[in-house]
Design a protein around this motif. Structure first.
Motif, mmCIF file in Angstrom:
data_model
loop_
_atom_site.group_PDB
_atom_site.id
_atom_site.type_symbol
_atom_site.label_atom_id
_atom_site.label_comp_id
_atom_site.label_asym_id
_atom_site.label_seq_id
_atom_site.Cartn_x
_atom_site.Cartn_y
_atom_site.Cartn_z
ATOM 1 N N GLN A 53 0.841 -1.202 0.000
ATOM 2 C CA GLN A 53 0.000 0.000 0.000
ATOM 3 C C GLN A 53 0.879 1.257 0.000
ATOM 4 O OE1 GLN A 53 -2.969 0.639 -0.554
ATOM 5 N NE2 GLN A 53 -3.628 2.475 0.523
ATOM 6 N N PHE A 54 1.948 1.221 0.773
ATOM 7 C CA PHE A 54 2.893 2.349 0.796
ATOM 8 C C PHE A 54 3.714 2.399 -0.489
ATOM 9 C CE2 PHE A 54 7.261 3.742 1.697
ATOM 10 C CZ PHE A 54 7.015 5.055 2.089
ATOM 11 N N TRP A 55 4.163 1.223 -0.941
ATOM 12 C CA TRP A 55 5.060 1.136 -2.096
ATOM 13 C C TRP A 55 4.352 1.549 -3.389
ATOM 14 C CZ3 TRP A 55 8.447 -3.848 -3.089
ATOM 15 C CH2 TRP A 55 9.545 -3.487 -3.879
ATOM 16 N N THR A 56 3.046 1.286 -3.483
ATOM 17 C CA THR A 56 2.283 1.614 -4.696
ATOM 18 C C THR A 56 1.552 2.941 -4.586
ATOM 19 O OG1 THR A 56 0.357 0.386 -3.894
ATOM 20 C CG2 THR A 56 1.948 -0.826 -5.225
ATOM 21 N N ASP A 57 1.865 3.731 -3.563
ATOM 22 C CA ASP A 57 1.214 5.033 -3.346
ATOM 23 C C ASP A 57 -0.305 4.907 -3.216
ATOM 24 O OD1 ASP A 57 3.647 6.420 -3.457
ATOM 25 O OD2 ASP A 57 3.567 6.520 -5.638
ATOM 26 N N GLY A 58 -0.742 3.857 -2.519
ATOM 27 C CA GLY A 58 -2.161 3.701 -2.218
ATOM 28 C C GLY A 58 -2.979 2.972 -3.261
ATOM 29 N N ILE A 59 -2.353 2.485 -4.335
ATOM 30 C CA ILE A 59 -3.115 1.825 -5.403
ATOM 31 C C ILE A 59 -3.620 0.450 -4.964
ATOM 32 C CG2 ILE A 59 -2.970 0.873 -7.748
ATOM 33 C CD1 ILE A 59 -0.976 3.042 -8.424
ATOM 34 N N LEU A 369 -4.110 -15.758 -0.272
ATOM 35 C CA LEU A 369 -4.118 -14.300 -0.332
ATOM 36 C C LEU A 369 -2.709 -13.727 -0.225
ATOM 37 C CD1 LEU A 369 -7.279 -13.439 1.788
ATOM 38 C CD2 LEU A 369 -6.971 -13.132 -0.671
ATOM 39 N N VAL A 370 -1.857 -14.370 0.564
ATOM 40 C CA VAL A 370 -0.461 -13.919 0.644
ATOM 41 C C VAL A 370 0.184 -13.972 -0.739
ATOM 42 C CG1 VAL A 370 1.835 -14.529 1.507
ATOM 43 C CG2 VAL A 370 -0.105 -14.472 3.075
ATOM 44 N N LEU A 371 -0.008 -15.094 -1.441
ATOM 45 C CA LEU A 371 0.547 -15.214 -2.789
ATOM 46 C C LEU A 371 -0.107 -14.217 -3.742
ATOM 47 C CD1 LEU A 371 0.797 -19.090 -3.216
ATOM 48 C CD2 LEU A 371 2.671 -17.476 -2.881
ATOM 49 N N GLY A 372 -1.440 -14.057 -3.626
ATOM 50 C CA GLY A 372 -2.147 -13.139 -4.510
ATOM 51 C C GLY A 372 -1.714 -11.697 -4.325
ATOM 52 N N VAL A 373 -1.572 -11.279 -3.073
ATOM 53 C CA VAL A 373 -1.136 -9.901 -2.813
ATOM 54 C C VAL A 373 0.309 -9.701 -3.271
ATOM 55 C CG1 VAL A 373 -0.672 -8.210 -0.998
ATOM 56 C CG2 VAL A 373 -2.768 -9.565 -0.922
ATOM 57 N N LEU A 374 1.142 -10.705 -3.077
ATOM 58 C CA LEU A 374 2.523 -10.610 -3.575
ATOM 59 C C LEU A 374 2.541 -10.440 -5.090
ATOM 60 C CD1 LEU A 374 4.463 -13.278 -1.462
ATOM 61 C CD2 LEU A 374 4.877 -10.823 -1.480
ATOM 62 N N ASN A 375 1.778 -11.282 -5.796
ATOM 63 C CA ASN A 375 1.728 -11.178 -7.256
ATOM 64 C C ASN A 375 1.225 -9.808 -7.696
ATOM 65 O OD1 ASN A 375 2.640 -13.784 -7.776
ATOM 66 N ND2 ASN A 375 0.597 -14.662 -7.686
ATOM 67 N N ASN A 376 0.109 -9.383 -7.094
ATOM 68 C CA ASN A 376 -0.506 -8.125 -7.481
ATOM 69 C C ASN A 376 0.389 -6.935 -7.143
ATOM 70 O OD1 ASN A 376 -2.616 -5.748 -6.531
ATOM 71 N ND2 ASN A 376 -3.284 -6.816 -8.371
ATOM 72 N N GLY A 377 0.921 -6.929 -5.929
ATOM 73 C CA GLY A 377 1.759 -5.821 -5.504
ATOM 74 C C GLY A 377 3.026 -5.707 -6.311
#
Length: 412
Positions: A53-59, A369-377
Motif C-alpha cells: 500500500q505504501f510502495w504503490t502510493d495507495g493503489i 491471499l499472501v501469494l495473490g497480494v505478492l503477485n498483485n503488488g
C-alpha cells in the motif's frame, strides 16, 4: 497444632524485574503459541498489504484493485481449500491444474458446440470433477498406490484429455450467466447512494455472525474449564475483527459491490470450516493425517475418508476450472498450467504440515491471499515475473522451514 501445607507458586518470573507476568499475559502467550502459524500468516498478510500500500502510493487498496485481486485469485483460493484437506489427510494432488483445464474444456464444448444451457453444463462439469476425484481416490485409498504417483498420472491423463477435447484450439464465447460466475457482482437494490446497499447489508450480517461466533467460542471455552482471553484482550480482538470487516465492506461497497466469486469463497469457507472443525469426518481426516495407524486402531475407516477427500478435491478442481474459464470467456488448452503448484504453496504457507494432520480452511485462504497480494503488488511496482517467482519460492521455503522449526522446538 497441625500446619497447613502450601503448594509453591511455579509461575515463571521475568528475568529483568523478577516479577511474575500477569494472568492475562500468560493466557495470551498460550493462545499465540497454540495458533502460531495462523496468527503469524495473518500478521504477515497484514504487513505485506501495508508494505505494498505504501510502495504503490495507495493503489493496492483501491476498490477497483481489491475487486480485481479477488477475481484474479478466486480459482486458486478454491483449489487451496481442497488441497489443504488432502494435505491434512496426509496426501498430495498434482493433477488439480490439469483437471481444472479438462473440466473447463468439457464445459466449453457442452455450452458452445452442443448448445447446452449453462446451469446444466455447470452441474455436469461438477459431476465430471467428482468422477475424476473418485477415480484417483479409488487407486489411492483402496489399492494403496501413493497419491504422488496416481495424481502425477492424472495430471498427464487430464492434460491429454484437454487437448483431445479442444483439438488444440480455444472454444468461445460463453453465455453471460456463466461469465458472471467469475466477473459478476451482486445486483444493486434499494435507493441510490454512494455505496452498494446489498453489500453493506451483507457486511453487517457477516460482522454480526463473526462477533456471535467469538462470544459463543468464549463461553464454550469457559464451560469446558479452559482459560478464555481476559476481557480486555477479548474486546481488543472484537475491535480488530470489526475494523477489518467494516473496512473491507466499505471498499467493496464503494465500487460494484460483492463479486460472485467472493460469495462462492464465503460459502466454501463457512461450509468446509464447519465440517473440518465440528463433524466426525473432519476429525477423522485430522486423525488419519496425524497418525493413520492409530486412527485405524481407533475404528476410523481411513480408506473411506481418503477416498472422500479426493472426491471433494475433484469437485473443487472442477469448480475452479469453470471459474477460470468464465474469467477468460473461453475454454483453452493452456488453462490450468502450474495451478497445482500455486494451490500447494498456498496450503503450506497457510499452515499445512508436510507430514499431515495440521491445517485449517482459513489458513488455506490466508496462504492464497499472501501469494495473490505478492503477485498483485509486485506487478503494480514493476517487478519482473522472473523475480516474482524467486520471491514466492523464498516465501514458501520460509513457511515450511518455520513449520519444521516449531516441531523441533516442541519436541525439545
Amino acid at each position: 497444632m497441625a500446619q497447613t501445607k502450601t503448594t509453591p507458586d511455579t509461575t515463571p518470573s521475568t528475568p529483568e524485574t523478577g516479577q511474575r507476568p500477569s494472568a492475562g499475559a500468560v493466557i495470551l502467550a498460550r493462545a499465540l503459541r497454540g495458533n502460531l502459524r495462523q496468527y503469524g500468516m495473518l500478521l504477515a498478510l497484514a504487513l505485506i498489504v501495508l508494505l505494498f500500500q505504501f510502495w504503490t502510493d495507495g493503489i493496492l487498496l483501491q476498490p477497483l484493485n481489491i475487486t480485481n485481486l479477488i477475481q484474479q485469485n478466486g480459482y486458486i483460493l478454491i483449489l487451496a481449500i481442497g488441497m489443504m484437506i488432502v494435505i491434512i489427510a496426509g496426501h498430495i494432488d498434482l493433477s488439480v491444474g490439469s483437471l481444472a483445464a479438462f473440466v473447463g474444456a468439457a464445459a466449453a464444448v457442452m455450452m458452445v458446440e452442443h448448445k447446452m444451457a449453462w446451469p446444466v453444463a455447470l452441474v455436469a462439469a461438477l459431476l465430471i470433477g467428482a468422477l475424476a476425484g473418485a477415480w484417483q481416490g479409488f487407486w489411492i485409498a483402496y489399492l494403496g498406490i501413493p497419491s504422488f504417483i496416481v495424481t502425477l498420472a492424472g495430471m498427464l491423463l487430464f492434460r491429454g484429455g484437454t487437448q483431445i477435447l479442444l483439438q488444440g484450439q480455444s472454444v468461445a464465447p460463453f453465455p453471460k450467466g456463466f461469465q458472471n460466475i467469475s466477473s459478476g457482482f451482486l445486483p444493486a437494490v434499494g435507493p441510490h447512494t454512494n455505496y452498494h446497499n446489498l453489500t453493506l447489508l451483507l457486511g453487517l450480517v457477516v460482522l454480526a455472525v463473526a462477533i456471535l461466533q467469538e462470544v459463543r467460542g468464549r463461553r464454550r471455552a469457559a464451560s469446558y474449564g479452559l482459560e478464555p482471553l481476559p476481557v480486555g484482550l477479548f474486546l481488543v480482538k472484537l475491535g480488530a475483527i470489526t475494523a477489518a470487516v467494516v473496512a473491507f465492506t466499505l471498499l467493496l461497497a464503494s465500487y460494484h459491490g460483492v463479486p460472485i466469486v467472493l460469495l462462492i469463497l464465503g460459502v466454501l469457507l463457512v461450509g468446509f470450516g464447519y465440517v473440518m472443525r465440528n463433524s466426525i469426518l473432519g476429525r477423522h481426516t485430522y486423525a488419519i493425517g496425524g497418525n493413520e495407524a492409530a486412527a485405524r486402531l481407533s475404528g476410523v475407516n481411513s480408506k473411506r475418508v481418503v477416498f472422500l477427500a479426493f472426491v471433494n478435491m475433484g469437485v473443487l478442481a472442477a469448480l475452479a476450472g469453470m471459474v477460470f474459464a468464465a474469467r477468460l470467456n473461453a475454454g483453452t488448452p493452456q488453462a490450468g498450467i502450474n495451478f497445482e503448484l500455486e494451490a500447494i504453496a498456498a496450503a503450506f504457507i497457510g499452515g499445512a504440515s508436510a507430514s499431515g494432520g495440521v491445517g485449517t480452511v482459513l489458513g488455506a485462504l490466508t496462504g492464497g491471499l499472501v501469494l495473490g497480494v505478492l503477485n498483485n503488488g509486485m506487478s503494480l511496482v514493476g517487478v519482473g515475473t522472473d523475480y516474482q517467482q524467486v520471491i514466492k519460492g523464498l516465501v514458501l521455503l520460509a513457511a515450511v522451514g518455520f513449520d519444521v522449526y516449531n516441531k523441533r522446538k516442541a519436541g525439545a
